[in-house]
Write an enzyme that holds these catalytic residues in place. Structure first.
Site, PDB file in Angstrom:
ATOM      1  N   HIS A  78      -7.653  10.150   4.256  1.00  0.00           N
ATOM      2  CA  HIS A  78      -7.020   9.169   5.142  1.00  0.00           C
ATOM      3  C   HIS A  78      -7.222   9.577   6.600  1.00  0.00           C
ATOM      4  CE1 HIS A  78      -4.263   8.052   1.601  1.00  0.00           C
ATOM      5  NE2 HIS A  78      -4.961   6.962   1.888  1.00  0.00           N
ATOM      6  N   GLY A  79      -7.339   8.616   7.479  1.00  0.00           N
ATOM      7  CA  GLY A  79      -7.448   8.901   8.913  1.00  0.00           C
ATOM      8  C   GLY A  79      -8.889   9.102   9.359  1.00  0.00           C
ATOM      9  N   SER A 125     -12.360   4.218   5.588  1.00  0.00           N
ATOM     10  CA  SER A 125     -12.807   4.101   6.984  1.00  0.00           C
ATOM     11  C   SER A 125     -13.671   5.314   7.297  1.00  0.00           C
ATOM     12  CB  SER A 125     -11.610   4.110   7.940  1.00  0.00           C
ATOM     13  OG  SER A 125     -10.830   2.959   7.765  1.00  0.00           O
ATOM     14  N   ASP A 182       0.847  -1.192   0.000  1.00  0.00           N
ATOM     15  CA  ASP A 182       0.000   0.000   0.000  1.00  0.00           C
ATOM     16  C   ASP A 182       0.893   1.257   0.000  1.00  0.00           C
ATOM     17  OD1 ASP A 182      -2.430   1.375   0.232  1.00  0.00           O
ATOM     18  OD2 ASP A 182      -2.304   1.436   2.424  1.00  0.00           O
ATOM     19  N   THR A 216      -7.750   2.802   9.136  1.00  0.00           N
ATOM     20  CA  THR A 216      -8.107   3.495  10.381  1.00  0.00           C
ATOM     21  C   THR A 216      -9.134   2.714  11.217  1.00  0.00           C
ATOM     22  OG1 THR A 216      -7.620   5.607   9.336  1.00  0.00           O
ATOM     23  CG2 THR A 216      -9.011   5.669  11.294  1.00  0.00           C
ATOM     24  N   GLY A 232      -9.023   5.738   1.837  1.00  0.00           N
ATOM     25  CA  GLY A 232      -9.675   6.559   2.864  1.00  0.00           C
ATOM     26  C   GLY A 232     -11.114   6.159   3.113  1.00  0.00           C
TER      27      GLY A 232
HETATM   28  O1  G3H Z   1      -4.278   3.086   1.993  1.00  0.00           O
HETATM   29  C1  G3H Z   1      -5.007   2.856   2.958  1.00  0.00           C
HETATM   30  C2  G3H Z   1      -6.350   3.429   3.076  1.00  0.00           C
HETATM   31  O2  G3H Z   1      -6.529   4.414   2.130  1.00  0.00           O
HETATM   32  C3  G3H Z   1      -6.679   3.765   4.484  1.00  0.00           C
HETATM   33  O3  G3H Z   1      -7.727   4.666   4.627  1.00  0.00           O
HETATM   34  O4  G3H Z   1      -7.430   5.806   6.825  1.00  0.00           O
HETATM   35  O5  G3H Z   1      -9.659   5.608   5.779  1.00  0.00           O
HETATM   36  O6  G3H Z   1      -8.563   3.601   6.704  1.00  0.00           O
HETATM   37  P1  G3H Z   1      -8.350   4.935   6.062  1.00  0.00           P
HETATM   38 ZN    ZN Z   2      -4.577   5.080   1.087  1.00  0.00          ZN
END
Ligand code: G3H
Ligand code: ZN
Length: 281
Positions: free
Chosen positions: A179-180, A210, A81, A232, A208
């Site tokens: 993200h986050g 989550s 990733d 996240t 992103g």
């Molecule tokens: O690459 C990983 C994801 O884009 C994580 O996204 O922070 O919403 O879980 P997230």
């Molecule tokens: Zn990502």
């Protein structure tokens, strides 16, 4: 069985569904994701960031995931990733990752194409799939940090040129996710997604994811998203597992109790995500 990212995502694209891509950093999270995927009889993508590799070690992660995939009753892809360096990507390819993401989203279009193309050439020669990113998401994902002011939604016409030039197998796009942990209510640009999908007709990746509502995720899948990245929500569930044990027994210090509870919480979150993704069919 360990399969390529392309194998899973081409099938998902054909069937108009999405597959979960879950970030793992340790054995417990890996076991939780695999157990959830097996329970739901769904293919799954296990992904490791550069931070995860730094934390757990390339060899440990490779061995753990290969063992898990060998024992699992569902297809599993091992994906890098947000790979940012040639070195990490080559190390992953050599160590058995079946899919890599090159994140050149901080470059201009010309250089993003140039570097992505180089990665595709090497990865494809080794039978490894490639995801790339066009556009820019805000937020923090391990060492990738993007300010709100630097957000750039994916331009559909640029996306078409990017894919034609690079030959990537899947494309991560920016349509309003971050993200986050979300500070406000995320607003996704579904029209943009529809336009991109109708131009590209290839597997589309949503980073992103989550904190995005089940309703929005289902809509995104209907409009062409085939890979949904979750990190996240896994981290939050892991923390909740620890907290629950310590709340009931503050003197607890057995890592099996703490990590065991975290593993259960993560499994539940992943099961729930898989339900959302596959209910859309
Ligand atoms: O690459 C990983 C994801 O884009 C994580 O996204 O922070 O919403 O879980 P997230
Ligand atoms: Zn990502």
């Amino acid at each position: 069985m360990l399969v390529t990212g392309k194998e899973i995502l081409d099938k998902a694209n054909k069937e108009n569904i999405a597959v979960g891509a879950f970030n793992i950093n340790n054995m417990e999270c890996l076991q939780a994701v695999i157990a959830a995927a097996e329970k739901k009889q769904s293919a799954v993508i296990i992904q490791t960031s550069e931070g995860a590799i730094k934390y757990a070690g390339l060899d440990y992660l490779a061995s753990m995931v290969k063992l898990a995939a060998q024992k699992a009753s569902v297809p599993i892809a091992l994906h890098l990733d947000h790979g940012t360096t040639y070195e990490t990507i080559i190390n992953c390819i050599v160590s058995g990752w079946t899919s890599v993401m090159f994140d050149g989203s901080h470059y201009d279009l010309e250089n993003n194409i140039k570097y992505t193309k180089e990665i595709v050439k090497v990865a494809h020669a080794c039978g490894v799939s490639v995801e790339a990113e066009l556009g820019r998401l805000s937020g923090v994902e391990d060492q990738i940090a993007v300010d709100e002011k630097d957000v750039m939604f994916t331009d559909p016409n640029q996306a078409k040129i990017f894919v034609q030039e690079t030959g990537v197998d899947s494309l991560a796009i920016a349509i309003g996710t971050a993200h986050g942990v979300y500070k406000g209510e995320p607003k996704l640009d579904f029209e943009r997604l529809l336009e991109i999908k109708s131009l590209l007709k290839m597997p589309i990746v949503l980073h992103g994811a989550s904190g995005i509502s089940a309703e929005d995720l289902k809509k995104a899948i209907k409009l062409g998203v085939n890979k949904i990245n979750i990190d996240t929500d896994i981290r939050l569930a892991f923390k909740q597992g620890f907290e629950e044990v310590l709340k009931n027994k503050p003197e607890e210090f057995d890592p099996r109790k703490l990590c065991g509870s975290a593993r259960e919480k993560v499994q539940k979150v992943v099961e729930n995500k898989i339900d959302i993704f596959s209910l859309n069919i």
